[in-house]
Design a protein around this motif. Structure first.
Motif, PDB file in Angstrom:
ATOM      1  N   PRO A  42       0.775  -1.236   0.000  1.00 49.75           N
ATOM      2  CA  PRO A  42       0.000   0.000   0.000  1.00 49.75           C
ATOM      3  C   PRO A  42       0.812   1.295   0.000  1.00 49.75           C
ATOM      4  N   MET A  43       2.061   1.255   0.378  1.00 50.75           N
ATOM      5  CA  MET A  43       2.844   2.487   0.475  1.00 50.75           C
ATOM      6  C   MET A  43       3.598   2.824  -0.815  1.00 50.75           C
ATOM      7  N   GLN A  44       3.439   2.004  -1.836  1.00 48.10           N
ATOM      8  CA  GLN A  44       4.157   2.230  -3.086  1.00 48.10           C
ATOM      9  C   GLN A  44       3.507   3.356  -3.894  1.00 48.10           C
ATOM     10  N   PRO A  45       4.312   4.135  -4.610  1.00 53.77           N
ATOM     11  CA  PRO A  45       3.735   5.146  -5.498  1.00 53.77           C
ATOM     12  C   PRO A  45       2.982   4.472  -6.657  1.00 53.77           C
ATOM     13  N   ALA A  46       2.099   5.219  -7.271  1.00 58.54           N
ATOM     14  CA  ALA A  46       1.259   4.674  -8.343  1.00 58.54           C
ATOM     15  C   ALA A  46       2.086   4.107  -9.490  1.00 58.54           C
ATOM     16  N   THR A  47       3.217   4.738  -9.809  1.00 60.03           N
ATOM     17  CA  THR A  47       4.036   4.223 -10.920  1.00 60.03           C
ATOM     18  C   THR A  47       4.612   2.849 -10.581  1.00 60.03           C
ATOM     19  N   THR A  48       5.046   2.667  -9.346  1.00 60.20           N
ATOM     20  CA  THR A  48       5.560   1.358  -8.929  1.00 60.20           C
ATOM     21  C   THR A  48       4.438   0.331  -8.945  1.00 60.20           C
ATOM     22  N   THR A  49       3.279   0.734  -8.468  1.00 60.10           N
ATOM     23  CA  THR A  49       2.120  -0.155  -8.486  1.00 60.10           C
ATOM     24  C   THR A  49       1.796  -0.561  -9.918  1.00 60.10           C
ATOM     25  N   ALA A  50       1.860   0.389 -10.839  1.00 55.59           N
ATOM     26  CA  ALA A  50       1.573   0.095 -12.246  1.00 55.59           C
ATOM     27  C   ALA A  50       2.585  -0.878 -12.838  1.00 55.59           C
ATOM     28  N   VAL A  51       3.861  -0.682 -12.521  1.00 59.29           N
ATOM     29  CA  VAL A  51       4.896  -1.579 -13.040  1.00 59.29           C
ATOM     30  C   VAL A  51       4.709  -2.977 -12.477  1.00 59.29           C
ATOM     31  N   LEU A  52       4.448  -3.096 -11.200  1.00 61.76           N
ATOM     32  CA  LEU A  52       4.230  -4.405 -10.589  1.00 61.76           C
ATOM     33  C   LEU A  52       2.984  -5.083 -11.160  1.00 61.76           C
ATOM     34  N   ALA A  53       1.935  -4.305 -11.385  1.00 59.81           N
ATOM     35  CA  ALA A  53       0.716  -4.860 -11.998  1.00 59.81           C
ATOM     36  C   ALA A  53       1.014  -5.339 -13.415  1.00 59.81           C
ATOM     37  N   ALA A  54       1.810  -4.579 -14.147  1.00 60.24           N
ATOM     38  CA  ALA A  54       2.182  -4.984 -15.506  1.00 60.24           C
ATOM     39  C   ALA A  54       2.999  -6.267 -15.488  1.00 60.24           C
ATOM     40  N   LEU A  55       3.908  -6.381 -14.533  1.00 59.28           N
ATOM     41  CA  LEU A  55       4.705  -7.601 -14.414  1.00 59.28           C
ATOM     42  C   LEU A  55       3.831  -8.799 -14.060  1.00 59.28           C
ATOM     43  N   ASN A  56       2.884  -8.616 -13.160  1.00 58.95           N
ATOM     44  CA  ASN A  56       1.952  -9.697 -12.817  1.00 58.95           C
ATOM     45  C   ASN A  56       1.166 -10.136 -14.050  1.00 58.95           C
ATOM     46  N   THR A  57       0.686  -9.165 -14.804  1.00 62.10           N
ATOM     47  CA  THR A  57      -0.089  -9.459 -16.004  1.00 62.10           C
ATOM     48  C   THR A  57       0.778 -10.169 -17.045  1.00 62.10           C
ATOM     49  N   ALA A  58       2.012  -9.717 -17.210  1.00 60.37           N
ATOM     50  CA  ALA A  58       2.928 -10.360 -18.158  1.00 60.37           C
ATOM     51  C   ALA A  58       3.204 -11.801 -17.748  1.00 60.37           C
ATOM     52  N   GLU A  59       3.377 -12.023 -16.450  1.00 60.64           N
ATOM     53  CA  GLU A  59       3.609 -13.383 -15.961  1.00 60.64           C
ATOM     54  C   GLU A  59       2.401 -14.273 -16.249  1.00 60.64           C
ATOM     55  N   GLN A  60       1.200 -13.751 -16.015  1.00 56.70           N
ATOM     56  CA  GLN A  60      -0.014 -14.517 -16.303  1.00 56.70           C
ATOM     57  C   GLN A  60      -0.101 -14.841 -17.795  1.00 56.70           C
ATOM     58  N   LEU A  61       0.247 -13.886 -18.635  1.00 57.43           N
ATOM     59  CA  LEU A  61       0.236 -14.102 -20.079  1.00 57.43           C
ATOM     60  C   LEU A  61       1.224 -15.193 -20.467  1.00 57.43           C
ATOM     61  N   MET A  62       2.415 -15.147 -19.902  1.00 57.76           N
ATOM     62  CA  MET A  62       3.431 -16.149 -20.220  1.00 57.76           C
ATOM     63  C   MET A  62       2.971 -17.550 -19.812  1.00 57.76           C
ATOM     64  N   GLU A  64      -0.150 -18.597 -19.571  1.00 54.88           N
ATOM     65  CA  GLU A  64      -1.212 -18.996 -20.501  1.00 54.88           C
ATOM     66  C   GLU A  64      -0.651 -19.352 -21.871  1.00 54.88           C
ATOM     67  N   GLN A  65       0.370 -18.630 -22.332  1.00 47.71           N
ATOM     68  CA  GLN A  65       0.994 -18.957 -23.607  1.00 47.71           C
ATOM     69  C   GLN A  65       1.644 -20.334 -23.534  1.00 47.71           C
ATOM     70  N   GLU A  66       2.303 -20.625 -22.434  1.00 44.95           N
ATOM     71  CA  GLU A  66       2.938 -21.941 -22.252  1.00 44.95           C
ATOM     72  C   GLU A  66       1.876 -23.039 -22.267  1.00 44.95           C
ATOM     73  N   ARG A  67       0.772 -22.821 -21.568  1.00 42.95           N
ATOM     74  CA  ARG A  67      -0.316 -23.804 -21.562  1.00 42.95           C
ATOM     75  C   ARG A  67      -0.866 -24.013 -22.967  1.00 42.95           C
ATOM     76  N   SER A  68      -1.003 -22.940 -23.704  1.00 45.94           N
ATOM     77  CA  SER A  68      -1.520 -23.015 -25.069  1.00 45.94           C
ATOM     78  C   SER A  68      -0.589 -23.810 -25.969  1.00 45.94           C
ATOM     79  N   VAL A  69       0.710 -23.570 -25.845  1.00 47.05           N
ATOM     80  CA  VAL A  69       1.692 -24.309 -26.650  1.00 47.05           C
ATOM     81  C   VAL A  69       1.645 -25.791 -26.293  1.00 47.05           C
ATOM     82  N   GLU A  70       1.578 -26.095 -24.999  1.00 45.67           N
ATOM     83  CA  GLU A  70       1.510 -27.496 -24.568  1.00 45.67           C
ATOM     84  C   GLU A  70       0.252 -28.171 -25.097  1.00 45.67           C
ATOM     85  N   ALA A  71      -0.875 -27.484 -25.024  1.00 46.50           N
ATOM     86  CA  ALA A  71      -2.134 -28.049 -25.526  1.00 46.50           C
ATOM     87  C   ALA A  71      -2.055 -28.255 -27.038  1.00 46.50           C
ATOM     88  N   GLN A  72      -1.463 -27.313 -27.726  1.00 44.83           N
ATOM     89  CA  GLN A  72      -1.313 -27.429 -29.175  1.00 44.83           C
ATOM     90  C   GLN A  72      -0.415 -28.619 -29.524  1.00 44.83           C
TER      91      GLN A  72
END
Length: 92
Positions: A42-62, A64-72
């Motif tokens: 909670p004490m992080q500035p909004a820019t840090t929060t945004a970067v961390l959220a982007a990293l979380n989202t990128a990790e989730q994407l990666m 899902e991409q791995e799961r998709s490749v495995e399923a394919q």
């Protein structure tokens, strides 16, 4: 192309795009990630929060991409086996 207003992490953004529903959904996902990060740090500035959220989202994407490749790959293997079986039947 339409212009819509969305709220992400208590800030208003004017966005343009062809698929309004997709834009709203994406904005909602970003807002959700920002809030999850802010809750954990909670004490992080909004820019840090945004970067961390982007990293979380990128990790989730990666993940899902791995799961998709495995399923394919599994699907290709099954199709190869079926194709082989059909060729054997046709040769009889």
């Amino acid at each position: 192309m339409e212009t819509i207003n969305v709220t992400i992490y208590n800030s208003e953004y004017k966005l343009r795009g062809d698929d309004v529903a997709a834009i709203r959904h994406a904005a909602s996902l970003v807002d959700e990630q920002m809030k999850l990060v802010a809750k954990k740090a909670p004490m992080q500035p909004a820019t840090t929060t945004a970067v961390l959220a982007a990293l979380n989202t990128a990790e989730q994407l990666m993940v899902e991409q791995e799961r998709s490749v495995e399923a394919q790959n599994r699907l290709v293997e099954r199709l190869d086996r079926l194709s082989g079986a059909l060729e054997e039947l046709a040769a009889e």
